[in-house]
Scaffold this motif. Structure first.
Motif, mmCIF file in Angstrom:
data_model
loop_
_atom_site.group_PDB
_atom_site.id
_atom_site.type_symbol
_atom_site.label_atom_id
_atom_site.label_comp_id
_atom_site.label_asym_id
_atom_site.label_seq_id
_atom_site.Cartn_x
_atom_site.Cartn_y
_atom_site.Cartn_z
ATOM 1 N N VAL A 118 -4.253 5.658 3.432
ATOM 2 C CA VAL A 118 -3.902 5.807 4.846
ATOM 3 C C VAL A 118 -2.683 4.923 5.137
ATOM 4 C CG1 VAL A 118 -4.696 5.609 7.224
ATOM 5 C CG2 VAL A 118 -6.352 6.140 5.406
ATOM 6 N N PRO A 119 -1.496 5.537 5.410
ATOM 7 C CA PRO A 119 -1.217 6.976 5.325
ATOM 8 C C PRO A 119 -1.144 7.435 3.861
ATOM 9 C CG PRO A 119 0.809 5.791 5.761
ATOM 10 C CD PRO A 119 -0.301 4.762 5.825
ATOM 11 N N MET A 120 -1.136 8.723 3.664
ATOM 12 C CA MET A 120 -1.102 9.254 2.311
ATOM 13 C C MET A 120 0.153 8.787 1.576
ATOM 14 S SD MET A 120 -3.838 10.868 1.633
ATOM 15 C CE MET A 120 -3.369 11.747 0.141
ATOM 16 N N ASN A 121 -0.010 8.623 0.264
ATOM 17 C CA ASN A 121 1.083 8.241 -0.628
ATOM 18 C C ASN A 121 1.696 6.892 -0.262
ATOM 19 O OD1 ASN A 121 0.841 10.753 -2.007
ATOM 20 N ND2 ASN A 121 2.015 11.715 -0.360
ATOM 21 N N SER A 122 0.829 5.966 0.204
ATOM 22 C CA SER A 122 1.298 4.645 0.604
ATOM 23 C C SER A 122 0.696 3.519 -0.224
ATOM 24 C CB SER A 122 0.951 4.403 2.073
ATOM 25 O OG SER A 122 -0.469 4.328 2.240
ATOM 26 N N ASN A 123 -0.317 3.828 -1.047
ATOM 27 C CA ASN A 123 -1.087 2.796 -1.737
ATOM 28 C C ASN A 123 -1.704 1.812 -0.753
ATOM 29 O OD1 ASN A 123 -0.702 3.754 -4.352
ATOM 30 N ND2 ASN A 123 1.146 2.536 -4.686
ATOM 31 N N VAL A 135 -9.065 -7.847 -7.051
ATOM 32 C CA VAL A 135 -8.315 -8.375 -8.198
ATOM 33 C C VAL A 135 -7.216 -9.339 -7.754
ATOM 34 C CG1 VAL A 135 -8.790 -6.386 -9.664
ATOM 35 C CG2 VAL A 135 -6.739 -6.380 -8.230
ATOM 36 N N GLY A 136 -7.216 -9.696 -6.466
ATOM 37 C CA GLY A 136 -6.236 -10.635 -5.953
ATOM 38 C C GLY A 136 -4.854 -10.069 -5.791
ATOM 39 N N ALA A 137 -4.763 -8.746 -5.609
ATOM 40 C CA ALA A 137 -3.463 -8.089 -5.474
ATOM 41 C C ALA A 137 -3.224 -7.680 -4.022
ATOM 42 C CB ALA A 137 -3.385 -6.858 -6.366
ATOM 43 N N PRO A 138 -1.975 -7.701 -3.570
ATOM 44 C CA PRO A 138 -1.670 -7.302 -2.194
ATOM 45 C C PRO A 138 -1.709 -5.794 -2.015
ATOM 46 C CG PRO A 138 0.358 -7.804 -3.355
ATOM 47 C CD PRO A 138 -0.762 -8.145 -4.298
ATOM 48 N N GLY A 139 -1.833 -5.352 -0.761
ATOM 49 C CA GLY A 139 -1.779 -3.934 -0.463
ATOM 50 C C GLY A 139 -0.429 -3.353 -0.810
ATOM 51 N N GLY A 140 -0.422 -2.057 -1.145
ATOM 52 C CA GLY A 140 0.824 -1.373 -1.455
ATOM 53 C C GLY A 140 1.081 -1.205 -2.936
ATOM 54 N N LEU A 141 0.249 -1.828 -3.780
ATOM 55 C CA LEU A 141 0.421 -1.689 -5.230
ATOM 56 C C LEU A 141 -0.415 -0.520 -5.761
ATOM 57 C CD1 LEU A 141 0.238 -5.383 -6.512
ATOM 58 C CD2 LEU A 141 2.285 -4.003 -6.065
ATOM 59 N N PRO A 142 -0.043 0.045 -6.909
ATOM 60 C CA PRO A 142 -0.915 1.034 -7.554
ATOM 61 C C PRO A 142 -2.310 0.431 -7.745
ATOM 62 C CG PRO A 142 1.230 1.009 -8.612
ATOM 63 C CD PRO A 142 1.216 -0.154 -7.667
ATOM 64 N N TRP A 143 -3.343 1.238 -7.553
ATOM 65 C CA TRP A 143 -4.682 0.657 -7.434
ATOM 66 C C TRP A 143 -5.754 1.268 -8.331
ATOM 67 C CZ3 TRP A 143 -8.159 4.237 -5.230
ATOM 68 C CH2 TRP A 143 -7.564 5.333 -4.570
#
Length: 266
Positions: A118-123, A135-143
């Protein structure tokens, strides 16, 4: 005849296997009426002529999921299943340990929720960022890898385990490189393709797309060389940058890096 657990190709030294293949290929390819597909059913040598007929068979037939066979003239689990029937290739739907069974139950629950970006294609999105946070990673990364870790983490907590056995990482190839040090077993892609019976539900597949990029997911079941998977950061196109959690079907041969098994730790 059951699949022998290895690639059958030019130079195969088991005469009984070669003869059985020649006989069955002749029946399925109409060798008596089609000179191009003719093989001596009494022959016991896998030679260039037999390879040519195998490639022709592969061009005319599909695997158990209805997908084209690889036209390489070699007989792996998928081609064997197309020749002798899917029941001749081992299948497995048993995770084998409480941990891996619970991991798959958690993954199935996320798939049933229809998790989407949300939104689509946003990670991004509430569920996606929940996975990445584990895993201690910020939003927006491949998940995709974070999703698998989340499933192991939730399963470990539900079983009252003191820790999660999986490597804590958002990187698919980083996971592959560090898994053995955590006590997991790795099965390279070539070994898995030659003998899919080595694979089991609850294993993690790793794909290498080059330049440090990869994709990963969970194996839910295996049948005749076809994997039923649950994956994050994908979609029906089976890409590594899709928008949700999905159940998909993949050929074992699509997995070009290998498989990680945490079963011994479960």
């Amino acid at each position: 005849m059951d699949y022998p657990g290895r690639l059958i190709k030019i130079g195969e030294d088991d005469a009984a296997i070669v003869q059985a293949l020649r006989r069955q290929l002749g029946l399925m390819m109409g060798g008596d009426s089609d000179p191009v597909a003719r093989l001596d059913p009494k022959g016991t040598v896998f030679d260039a002529g037999m390879k040519r007929v195998v490639k022709l068979f592969q061009a005319r037939h599909v695997d158990s999921a209805g997908r084209p066979l690889k036209q390489d003239g070699e007989i792996g689990a998928l081609t064997w299943g197309a020749i002798f029937g899917t029941e001749s290739v081992p299948a497995s739907a048993d995770a084998g340990t409480d941990l891996l069974a619970r991991v798959l139950a958690v993954a199935a629950g996320e798939e049933e929720k229809e998790v989407r970006e949300v939104p689509m294609n946003s990670n991004r999105g509430p569920d996606v960022e929940k996975y990445l946070a584990r895993v201690g990673a910020p939003g927006g990364l491949p998940w995709c890898c974070a999703f698998v870790y989340y499933c192991f983490d939730e399963a470990s907590k539900a079983l009252g385990r003191t820790g999660n056995p999986m490597v804590r990482t958002a990187g698919c190839l980083d996971h592959w490189n560090k898994a053995v040090a955590k006590g997991a077993t790795r099965i390279p892609a070539a070994a898995a393709t030659a003998d899919p019976a080595r694979l089991a539900p609850g294993m993690i597949f790793i794909m290498d797309h080059g330049r440090g990029a990869g994709h990963t997911g969970l194996v839910e079941s295996i049948s005749a060389g076809i994997l039923a998977t649950i994956e994050g950061n994908t979609d029906a196109s089976r890409t590594r940058e899709g928008g949700g959690v999905y159940r998909l079907a993949r050929k074992v041969g699509e997995i070009n890096k290998g498989f990680i098994d945490y079963g011994p730790l479960g």
